[in-house]
Design a protein around this motif. Structure first.
Motif, PDB file in Angstrom:
ATOM      1  N   PHE A 199       0.886  -1.280   0.145  1.00  0.00           N
ATOM      2  CA  PHE A 199      -0.013   0.031   0.087  1.00  0.00           C
ATOM      3  C   PHE A 199       0.909   1.205  -0.138  1.00  0.00           C
ATOM      4  O   PHE A 199       0.556   2.253  -0.473  1.00  0.00           O
ATOM      5  N   SER A 200       2.064   1.367   0.856  1.00  0.00           N
ATOM      6  CA  SER A 200       2.783   2.550   0.878  1.00  0.00           C
ATOM      7  C   SER A 200       3.586   2.834  -0.219  1.00  0.00           C
ATOM      8  O   SER A 200       3.984   3.549  -0.470  1.00  0.00           O
ATOM      9  N   ALA A 201       3.527   1.724  -1.410  1.00  0.00           N
ATOM     10  CA  ALA A 201       4.459   2.043  -2.689  1.00  0.00           C
ATOM     11  C   ALA A 201       3.597   3.108  -3.603  1.00  0.00           C
ATOM     12  O   ALA A 201       4.113   3.648  -4.584  1.00  0.00           O
ATOM     13  N   VAL A 202       2.266   3.352  -3.215  1.00  0.00           N
ATOM     14  CA  VAL A 202       1.526   4.486  -3.983  1.00  0.00           C
ATOM     15  C   VAL A 202       1.062   5.483  -3.123  1.00  0.00           C
ATOM     16  O   VAL A 202       1.002   5.325  -1.799  1.00  0.00           O
ATOM     17  N   ALA A 203       0.527   6.604  -3.754  1.00  0.00           N
ATOM     18  CA  ALA A 203       0.307   7.706  -3.084  1.00  0.00           C
ATOM     19  C   ALA A 203      -1.144   7.528  -2.465  1.00  0.00           C
ATOM     20  O   ALA A 203      -1.999   6.646  -2.680  1.00  0.00           O
ATOM     21  N   ALA A 204      -1.456   8.110  -1.188  1.00  0.00           N
ATOM     22  CA  ALA A 204      -2.644   8.058  -0.543  1.00  0.00           C
ATOM     23  C   ALA A 204      -3.868   8.369  -1.661  1.00  0.00           C
ATOM     24  O   ALA A 204      -3.757   9.413  -2.422  1.00  0.00           O
ATOM     25  N   GLY A 205      -5.006   7.650  -1.574  1.00  0.00           N
ATOM     26  CA  GLY A 205      -6.048   7.980  -2.689  1.00  0.00           C
ATOM     27  C   GLY A 205      -5.964   7.109  -3.802  1.00  0.00           C
ATOM     28  O   GLY A 205      -6.770   7.212  -4.769  1.00  0.00           O
ATOM     29  N   GLU A 206      -4.552   6.576  -4.077  1.00  0.00           N
ATOM     30  CA  GLU A 206      -4.327   5.992  -5.521  1.00  0.00           C
ATOM     31  C   GLU A 206      -4.915   4.422  -5.583  1.00  0.00           C
ATOM     32  O   GLU A 206      -4.565   3.737  -4.712  1.00  0.00           O
ATOM     33  N   ALA A 207      -5.514   4.105  -6.482  1.00  0.00           N
ATOM     34  CA  ALA A 207      -6.064   2.711  -6.670  1.00  0.00           C
ATOM     35  C   ALA A 207      -5.015   1.863  -7.328  1.00  0.00           C
ATOM     36  O   ALA A 207      -4.204   2.336  -8.138  1.00  0.00           O
ATOM     37  N   PHE A 208      -4.903   0.524  -7.001  1.00  0.00           N
ATOM     38  CA  PHE A 208      -3.814  -0.242  -7.544  1.00  0.00           C
ATOM     39  C   PHE A 208      -4.229  -1.763  -7.291  1.00  0.00           C
ATOM     40  O   PHE A 208      -5.359  -1.946  -6.772  1.00  0.00           O
ATOM     41  N   TRP A 209      -3.538  -2.841  -7.775  1.00  0.00           N
ATOM     42  CA  TRP A 209      -3.757  -4.142  -7.380  1.00  0.00           C
ATOM     43  C   TRP A 209      -2.674  -4.746  -6.996  1.00  0.00           C
ATOM     44  O   TRP A 209      -1.370  -4.195  -7.113  1.00  0.00           O
ATOM     45  N   TYR A 210      -2.732  -5.596  -6.145  1.00  0.00           N
ATOM     46  CA  TYR A 210      -1.644  -6.314  -5.436  1.00  0.00           C
ATOM     47  C   TYR A 210      -1.848  -7.751  -5.178  1.00  0.00           C
ATOM     48  O   TYR A 210      -2.900  -8.280  -5.249  1.00  0.00           O
ATOM     49  N   GLU A 211      -0.789  -8.615  -4.797  1.00  0.00           N
ATOM     50  CA  GLU A 211      -1.296 -10.025  -4.306  1.00  0.00           C
ATOM     51  C   GLU A 211      -1.448  -9.843  -2.891  1.00  0.00           C
ATOM     52  O   GLU A 211      -0.416  -9.655  -2.037  1.00  0.00           O
ATOM     53  N   ASN A 212      -2.654 -10.451  -2.468  1.00  0.00           N
ATOM     54  CA  ASN A 212      -2.590 -10.326  -1.060  1.00  0.00           C
ATOM     55  C   ASN A 212      -2.312 -11.452  -0.249  1.00  0.00           C
ATOM     56  O   ASN A 212      -1.458 -12.319  -0.706  1.00  0.00           O
ATOM     57  N   ALA A 213      -2.418 -11.648   0.983  1.00  0.00           N
ATOM     58  CA  ALA A 213      -1.767 -12.514   1.973  1.00  0.00           C
ATOM     59  C   ALA A 213      -1.846 -13.810   1.553  1.00  0.00           C
ATOM     60  O   ALA A 213      -1.300 -14.617   2.109  1.00  0.00           O
ATOM     61  N   ASN A 214      -2.947 -14.175   0.665  1.00  0.00           N
ATOM     62  CA  ASN A 214      -3.398 -15.651   0.374  1.00  0.00           C
ATOM     63  C   ASN A 214      -3.367 -15.827  -1.019  1.00  0.00           C
ATOM     64  O   ASN A 214      -3.807 -16.818  -1.530  1.00  0.00           O
ATOM     65  N   ALA A 226     -11.806   0.911  -2.323  1.00  0.00           N
ATOM     66  CA  ALA A 226     -12.009   0.706  -3.288  1.00  0.00           C
ATOM     67  C   ALA A 226     -13.382   0.489  -4.146  1.00  0.00           C
ATOM     68  O   ALA A 226     -13.546   1.000  -5.205  1.00  0.00           O
ATOM     69  N   ALA A 227     -14.182  -0.136  -3.387  1.00  0.00           N
ATOM     70  CA  ALA A 227     -15.410  -0.704  -4.004  1.00  0.00           C
ATOM     71  C   ALA A 227     -16.223   0.567  -4.257  1.00  0.00           C
ATOM     72  O   ALA A 227     -16.903   0.812  -5.168  1.00  0.00           O
ATOM     73  N   THR A 228     -16.048   1.514  -3.152  1.00  0.00           N
ATOM     74  CA  THR A 228     -16.934   2.792  -3.526  1.00  0.00           C
ATOM     75  C   THR A 228     -16.185   3.782  -4.543  1.00  0.00           C
ATOM     76  O   THR A 228     -17.015   4.098  -5.385  1.00  0.00           O
ATOM     77  N   ARG A 229     -14.944   3.825  -4.336  1.00  0.00           N
ATOM     78  CA  ARG A 229     -14.263   4.641  -5.396  1.00  0.00           C
ATOM     79  C   ARG A 229     -14.151   4.118  -6.710  1.00  0.00           C
ATOM     80  O   ARG A 229     -14.400   4.998  -7.471  1.00  0.00           O
ATOM     81  N   LEU A 230     -14.261   2.919  -6.976  1.00  0.00           N
ATOM     82  CA  LEU A 230     -14.231   2.443  -8.523  1.00  0.00           C
ATOM     83  C   LEU A 230     -15.539   1.742  -8.806  1.00  0.00           C
ATOM     84  O   LEU A 230     -15.700   1.259  -9.933  1.00  0.00           O
ATOM     85  N   GLY A 231     -16.344   2.096  -7.885  1.00  0.00           N
ATOM     86  CA  GLY A 231     -17.959   1.207  -8.241  1.00  0.00           C
ATOM     87  C   GLY A 231     -17.970  -0.035  -8.500  1.00  0.00           C
ATOM     88  O   GLY A 231     -18.552  -0.666  -9.299  1.00  0.00           O
TER      89      GLY A 231
END
Length: 244
Positions: A199-214, A226-231
């Motif tokens: 998360f810290s690799a992008v600016a606050a408020g920026e959307a991205f994708w990542y590999e989660n812990a599972n 993200a769900a609200t921001r991106l619909g």
């Protein structure tokens, strides 16, 4: 250990009723309520979610998994043993991904009937007692069948859609990040997102994708929903550079 995986929610008494049966029939066996908000009425999406989390639990863990829109109908109740872990619930596809990925697999159709079997709550009346039996070392109350007779064919190895949204608004997909090559971009709706490791690799408020812990591809907004921001909604399709 008994793991609960359901779409029952936390507001109603259903999980508590199942846990009461487990405490009665398997006293002293630890219980973990892993998912109470699996996708409602959707064993197909739930199958990919369950498979992503099952591997973190030790051999002989018992999964009491109930996403059962066909309860009371003609779908079979089953017990599956996949790579040493037990799965008890409806034979409606919920265990299909676990079974497809397993190196060692056994399958039983449950043929035990409790004295009380409601038409609408097999989680409490049927699956919880069977889970308790297996967790305490009893034999499977069922008839062994060849797994290939029960696995549903034609399912994709990855499910390119949103399958879970957590309370932060992060949206999990049914895609394992390891199945992707390089830092491909994700497309969902009108949005195109790059990959970040943290998360810290992008600016606050920026959307991205990542590999989660599972290991799943997950869509997020740093310090945002993200769900609200991106619909985003459950079932939304995702694409990667023209693939999937």
């Amino acid at each position: 250990m008994i793991i609960l995986f359901t779409d029952f929610g936390l507001e109603d008494p259903y999980i508590g009723q199942m846990q009461a049966v487990l405490h009665r029939d398997a006293p002293g066996v630890p219980q973990v309520n892993l998912f109470a908000k699996a996708p409602n009425f959707d064993p197909h999406a739930g199958a990919y979610l369950l498979a992503a989390y099952a591997d973190e639990f030790p051999v002989d863990t018992v999964f009491l998994a109930v996403v059962d829109p066909g309860v009371g109908g003609d779908r079979r109740p089953c017990v599956v043993r996949a790579d040493g872990r037990w799965f008890i619930g409806p034979d409606n596809g919920l265990f299909n991904v676990v079974a497809m990925r397993a190196q060692a697999l056994e399958w039983w159709d449950i043929d035990w009937h409790p004295a009380r079997l409601s038409a609408s709550f097999h989680g409490r009346d049927l699956f919880a007692p069977v889970a308790a039996r297996i967790a305490t070392g009893a034999a499977v109350p069922g008839v062994a069948v060849a797994p290939e007779e029960r696995i549903q064919p034609g399912w994709p190895p990855e499910l390119a859609q949103v399958i879970y949204i957590d309370h932060y608004g992060n949206a999990m997909t049914g895609i394992r990040a390891a199945s992707l090559e390089g830092d491909v971009e994700l497309e969902v709706g009108v949005h195109r997102l790059r990959r970040a490791e943290t998360f810290s690799a992008v600016a606050a408020g920026e959307a991205f994708w990542y590999e989660n812990a599972n290991g799943l591809v997950e869509i997020a907004v740093n310090q945002g929903h993200a769900a609200t921001r991106l619909g985003l909604s459950l079932g939304d399709r995702v694409h990667f550079s023209g693939r999937l």
